[in-house]
Design an enzyme around this catalytic site. Structure first.
Site, short mmCIF file in Angstrom:
data_model
loop_
_atom_site.label_atom_id
_atom_site.label_comp_id
_atom_site.label_asym_id
_atom_site.label_seq_id
_atom_site.Cartn_x
_atom_site.Cartn_y
_atom_site.Cartn_z
N GLU A 110 0.15 3.69 1.57
CA GLU A 110 0.15 4.19 2.96
C GLU A 110 1.53 4.03 3.60
O GLU A 110 1.86 4.75 4.54
CB GLU A 110 -0.88 3.42 3.80
CG GLU A 110 -2.31 3.78 3.52
CD GLU A 110 -2.74 5.15 4.06
OE1 GLU A 110 -2.08 5.68 4.98
OE2 GLU A 110 -3.72 5.68 3.54
N SER A 167 0.81 -1.22 0.00
CA SER A 167 0.00 0.00 0.00
C SER A 167 0.84 1.27 0.00
O SER A 167 1.86 1.35 0.69
CB SER A 167 -0.87 -0.01 1.24
OG SER A 167 -1.43 1.26 1.46
N TYR A 190 -1.91 0.44 10.42
CA TYR A 190 -2.14 -0.18 9.11
C TYR A 190 -0.88 -0.08 8.26
O TYR A 190 -0.40 -1.06 7.69
CB TYR A 190 -3.31 0.51 8.41
CG TYR A 190 -3.49 0.06 6.97
CD1 TYR A 190 -4.27 -1.05 6.67
CD2 TYR A 190 -2.88 0.74 5.92
CE1 TYR A 190 -4.43 -1.47 5.36
CE2 TYR A 190 -3.03 0.32 4.61
CZ TYR A 190 -3.80 -0.78 4.33
OH TYR A 190 -3.95 -1.20 3.04
P1 GDP Z 1 -7.11 5.65 2.69
O1 GDP Z 1 -6.35 6.63 1.85
O2 GDP Z 1 -6.74 4.23 2.41
O3 GDP Z 1 -7.08 5.97 4.12
O4 GDP Z 1 -8.66 5.74 2.15
P2 GDP Z 1 -9.94 6.46 2.74
O5 GDP Z 1 -10.92 6.50 1.64
O6 GDP Z 1 -10.40 5.80 4.01
O7 GDP Z 1 -9.46 7.94 3.09
C1 GDP Z 1 -8.96 8.82 2.12
C2 GDP Z 1 -8.81 10.21 2.72
O8 GDP Z 1 -10.11 10.77 2.92
C3 GDP Z 1 -8.11 10.27 4.07
O9 GDP Z 1 -7.19 11.33 4.06
C4 GDP Z 1 -9.23 10.55 5.05
O10 GDP Z 1 -8.81 11.29 6.21
C5 GDP Z 1 -10.13 11.41 4.18
N1 GDP Z 1 -11.50 11.47 4.68
C6 GDP Z 1 -12.24 12.60 4.90
N2 GDP Z 1 -13.43 12.30 5.39
C7 GDP Z 1 -13.50 10.95 5.50
C8 GDP Z 1 -14.52 10.04 5.96
O11 GDP Z 1 -15.59 10.44 6.38
N3 GDP Z 1 -14.21 8.70 5.89
C9 GDP Z 1 -13.01 8.25 5.41
N4 GDP Z 1 -12.78 6.93 5.35
N5 GDP Z 1 -12.03 9.09 5.00
C10 GDP Z 1 -12.27 10.41 5.05
#
Ligand code: GDP
Length: 322
Positions: free
Chosen positions: A126, A124, A148
């Site tokens: 990440e 990832s 993670y």
């Molecule tokens: P990630 O990149 O694998 O963590 O995928 P996510 O879709 O969970 O998150 C992508 C980005 O969206 C991150 O920077 C989160 O902080 C931001 N984000 C903003 N609002 C939200 C929310 O309500 N849910 C999630 N999952 N992410 C959010």
């Protein structure tokens, strides 16, 4: 001879797209499902013997050995994971057991019983954390900032170590965010496309998110599984960044989704600290030139098309309920 593939996490987004791809190529596919198998068992039953369900758990070495013994795979694709960064703080130990130790168990099972099998590990972006380098490539330093990310970094490195130590054909895809109508609702893209469809259909009146300024390199999962398959067709195993090379903010994703349905996102979307993470990675931006040059891989679906595809699917699904 028909090729045999073993896929962990087969019922998830990537597992579903990859299964479709491999069945189309004439593979026999053995899928390991978690507790939530979705419609996988039904698909296996309908497949005319091309798709099989195997019971195993990444935290249980014996079960993995048995799965490899049954599948006798030419190729193994590991998607099983606790895949939510957000949940990894509250589930740190379980996340690490599956995402890090689970990969070591798979490597051992392959080494012991099917040393010629090729492995794809879903690593990832990440792992890069808030990287100093932009865009991020295979040589960018790892700087994991969540449980993670740390678990994925361990898996990435132990795959490299088995490649070097035993000459096994094991490869990492350093996967940037990839989405689709099958993405889980806990991810921001699906939360937005589900949310906008609910608002449009009168099932909700607002959408509460966290950090709207985070930037991500979002691609289409259907394109990304092709890159994974290509990695295992190479003579040499290696690590590849898989990314769209295009960056957008969460806010831009909202704007694209709401505008598509004729709505103004600013009237409905609100940011709440409840959804802001202890540490957030602000920007992911990947450089997939190596995959382009070596694998000949190119993403086909671009940002706007991806957003529209996901909104259309959620509108269709939810219209039935409205
Ligand atoms: P990630 O990149 O694998 O963590 O995928 P996510 O879709 O969970 O998150 C992508 C980005 O969206 C991150 O920077 C989160 O902080 C931001 N984000 C903003 N609002 C939200 C929310 O309500 N849910 C999630 N999952 N992410 C959010």
């Amino acid at each position: 001879m028909r090729k045999r593939a073993l896929i962990t996490g087969v019922a998830g987004q990537d597992g579903t797209y990859l299964t479709e791809l491999l069945l189309g190529k004439g593979y026999e596919v053995f899928g390991i499902t978690g507790p939530d198998s979705g419609d996988f068992l039904q698909r296996a039953e309908d497949s005319g013997g091309a798709l099989h369900s195997v019971t195993a758990d990444l935290t249980d070495m014996e079960s993995l050995l048995a799965a490899v013994e049954v599948a006798r795979p030419d190729e193994v694709y590991n998607f099983a994971a606790q895949s939510s960064v957000g949940n990894s703080w509250s589930e740190a130990i379980a996340t690490t057991d599956v995402n890090a130790m689970g990969v070591l168990r798979i490597l051992e099972a392959i080494r012991q019983l099917a040393p010629e099998a090729r492995l794809f590990q879903a690593s990832s972006a990440e792992m890069f954390g808030n990287a100093a380098e932009m865009p991020q490539s295979e040589t960018t330093r790892l700087h994991p900032q969540s449980p993670y990310a740390a678990s994925k970094a361990y898996a990435f490195q132990v795959v490299g170590s088995y490649r070097d130590s035993y000459g096994m054909h094991v490869s990492n895809g350093i996967m940037f965010n990839h989405e689709s109508p099958l993405r889980g609702l806990q991810f921001v893209t699906r939360k937005i496309t589900d949310g906008v469809a609910r608002i449009k259909l009168g099932l909700a009146d607002e959408l509460v998110l966290g950090n709207l300024d985070a930037q991500r390199d979002w691609g289409f999962a259907g394109d990304y599984v092709e890159a994974m398959w290509l990695m295992l067709q190479q003579q040499r195993p290696d690590d590849y960044v898989i990314a769209s090379g295009e960056v957008h903010t969460v806010r831009e994703f909202c704007a694209a989704a709401f505008t598509y349905l004729g709505l103004d996102y600013e009237r409905y979307v609100r940011s709440d600290p409840r959804f802001v993470r202890p540490v957030d990675v602000h920007v992911f931006y990947g450089d997939a030139s190596k995959a382009r040059e070596v694998l000949g891989w190119e993403p086909r679906v671009r940002f706007a098309e991806l957003v529209h595809m996901m909104v259309d699917a959620d509108m269709e699904r939810l219209s039935a309920k409205a």
